[in-house]
Design an enzyme around this catalytic site. Structure first.
Site, PDB file in Angstrom:
ATOM      1  N   ARG A  50       5.464   5.534  -3.843  1.00 37.82           N
ATOM      2  CA  ARG A  50       3.944   5.416  -3.032  1.00 37.82           C
ATOM      3  C   ARG A  50       5.056   6.257  -1.773  1.00 37.82           C
ATOM      4  O   ARG A  50       5.059   5.541   0.294  1.00 37.82           O
ATOM      5  CB  ARG A  50       3.847   4.339  -2.789  1.00 37.82           C
ATOM      6  CG  ARG A  50       3.557   3.409  -4.145  1.00 37.82           C
ATOM      7  CD  ARG A  50       3.103   2.042  -3.630  1.00 37.82           C
ATOM      8  NE  ARG A  50       3.931   1.093  -2.925  1.00 37.82           N
ATOM      9  CZ  ARG A  50       3.663  -0.409  -2.850  1.00 37.82           C
ATOM     10  NH1 ARG A  50       2.455  -0.228  -2.607  1.00 37.82           N
ATOM     11  NH2 ARG A  50       4.582  -1.135  -2.607  1.00 37.82           N
TER      12      ARG A  50
ATOM     13  N   ASP B 220       3.925   7.725   1.790  1.00 34.94           N
ATOM     14  CA  ASP B 220       3.696   7.640   3.767  1.00 34.94           C
ATOM     15  C   ASP B 220       2.539   8.353   4.130  1.00 34.94           C
ATOM     16  O   ASP B 220       2.543   9.307   3.661  1.00 34.94           O
ATOM     17  CB  ASP B 220       4.842   6.961   4.673  1.00 34.94           C
ATOM     18  CG  ASP B 220       5.069   5.454   4.545  1.00 34.94           C
ATOM     19  OD1 ASP B 220       4.078   4.771   3.702  1.00 34.94           O
ATOM     20  OD2 ASP B 220       6.195   5.621   4.983  1.00 34.94           O
TER      21      ASP B 220
ATOM     22  N   ARG C  44      13.951   9.100   6.018  1.00 34.04           N
ATOM     23  CA  ARG C  44      13.808   8.851   7.595  1.00 34.04           C
ATOM     24  C   ARG C  44      14.505   8.185   8.511  1.00 34.04           C
ATOM     25  O   ARG C  44      14.990   9.038   9.795  1.00 34.04           O
ATOM     26  CB  ARG C  44      12.433   8.754   7.441  1.00 34.04           C
ATOM     27  CG  ARG C  44      10.985   9.411   6.533  1.00 34.04           C
ATOM     28  CD  ARG C  44      10.028   8.695   6.823  1.00 34.04           C
ATOM     29  NE  ARG C  44       9.427   8.710   8.822  1.00 34.04           N
ATOM     30  CZ  ARG C  44       8.230   8.019   8.349  1.00 34.04           C
ATOM     31  NH1 ARG C  44       7.558   7.097   7.689  1.00 34.04           N
ATOM     32  NH2 ARG C  44       7.783   7.661   9.841  1.00 34.04           N
TER      33      ARG C  44
END
Length: 249
Positions: A51, A53, A202
């Site tokens: 999923r 972002d 990230r």
């Protein structure tokens, strides 16, 4: 039992509010489900390997869908690409066994994070990279990243909001490379592993950039990993530089 189809898709995440359907928001899942209904008349639920972002991109996202349609894989492939919005493309459609699950059957993923490392900000690629104006020591970043390779508890590299039962993951490879010639401003961080926590890639990239700026060193990264404390790792890099490249099954 209805046939199950496996779709490999790519998308530019710039104008999407992420993968998952949200009320009054434009999402990748919503775009695929709406298009499928236009083609087949069915209201289906599609499941993805990850999923993503808002702002995150994909070249190899994998989607599963069960459908009663009489169209074959090739017909669906053509119809989807004809009707999907321009920032989503279906790269392949295949019929798979009914026990296929895009999320739970995945055994590995590869992500790429792109940094534009130049004093001059990017123009045409601004929605696809993180602009870092300070010169980065990419060799130091590459060497430091080796600390993260292997099976570890990556709790320090998970954002709050999507806690998992286990924060142990295996990273099989991390590479940091700078382009050459006209691509010399582009730094790519490739991370491959058996699964990833929320914002894990990230946060890894944000931490490596701290090292590339000479603000931190490899010993700090090792200590942050061992601490299992989000506060000990670096910043979370912005979403637009991240791209899901491949999912393995």
């Amino acid at each position: 039992m209805m046939p199950t189809f496996k779709l490999t898709i790519g998308f530019d995440g710039t104008k999407f509010s992420g993968w998952q359907v949200q009320p009054d928001r434009r999402t990748v899942q919503g775009a695929i489900q709406d298009t499928w209904q236009k083609i087949t008349g069915e209201a289906v639920h599609v499941t993805a390997s990850s999923r993503t972002d808002a702002g995150v991109h994909a070249l190899g996202q994998v989607v599963g869908v069960s459908s009663a349609t009489h169209l074959d894989a090739e017909q669906l492939h053509r119809a989807l690409n004809a009707l999907l919005p321009v920032d989503v493309i279906v790269k392949g459609v295949e019929m798979v066994t009914n026990d296929f699950h895009a999320t739970y059957n995945a055994i590995g993923k590869r992500y790429r994070y792109r940094i534009y490392n130049s004093r001059c900000r990017p123009l045409f690629e601004r929605d696809m990279v993180w602009h870092v104006p300070q010169m980065l020591d990419t060799e130091a970043m590459h060497q430091a990243a080796h600390v993260l390779v292997g099976t570890h508890d990556f709790a320090s590299f998970q954002s709050a909001g999507s806690e998992r039962e286990s924060t142990v993951r295996t990273i099989s490879a991390i590479e940091v490379q700078r382009g050459s010639g006209e691509q010399g401003a582009l730094v790519e961080v490739d991370v491959e592993g058996n699964g990833f926590l929320y914002n894990m890639v990230r946060i890894i990239v944000g931490s490596l950039v701290e090292i590339g700026m000479s603000r931190r060193d490899k010993a700090w990264l090792a200590a942050a990993l061992k601490a299992c404390d989000r506060r000990q790792a670096g910043r979370t890099a912005p979403p637009q530089g991240l791209c899901l490249m491949r999912v393995d099954y």
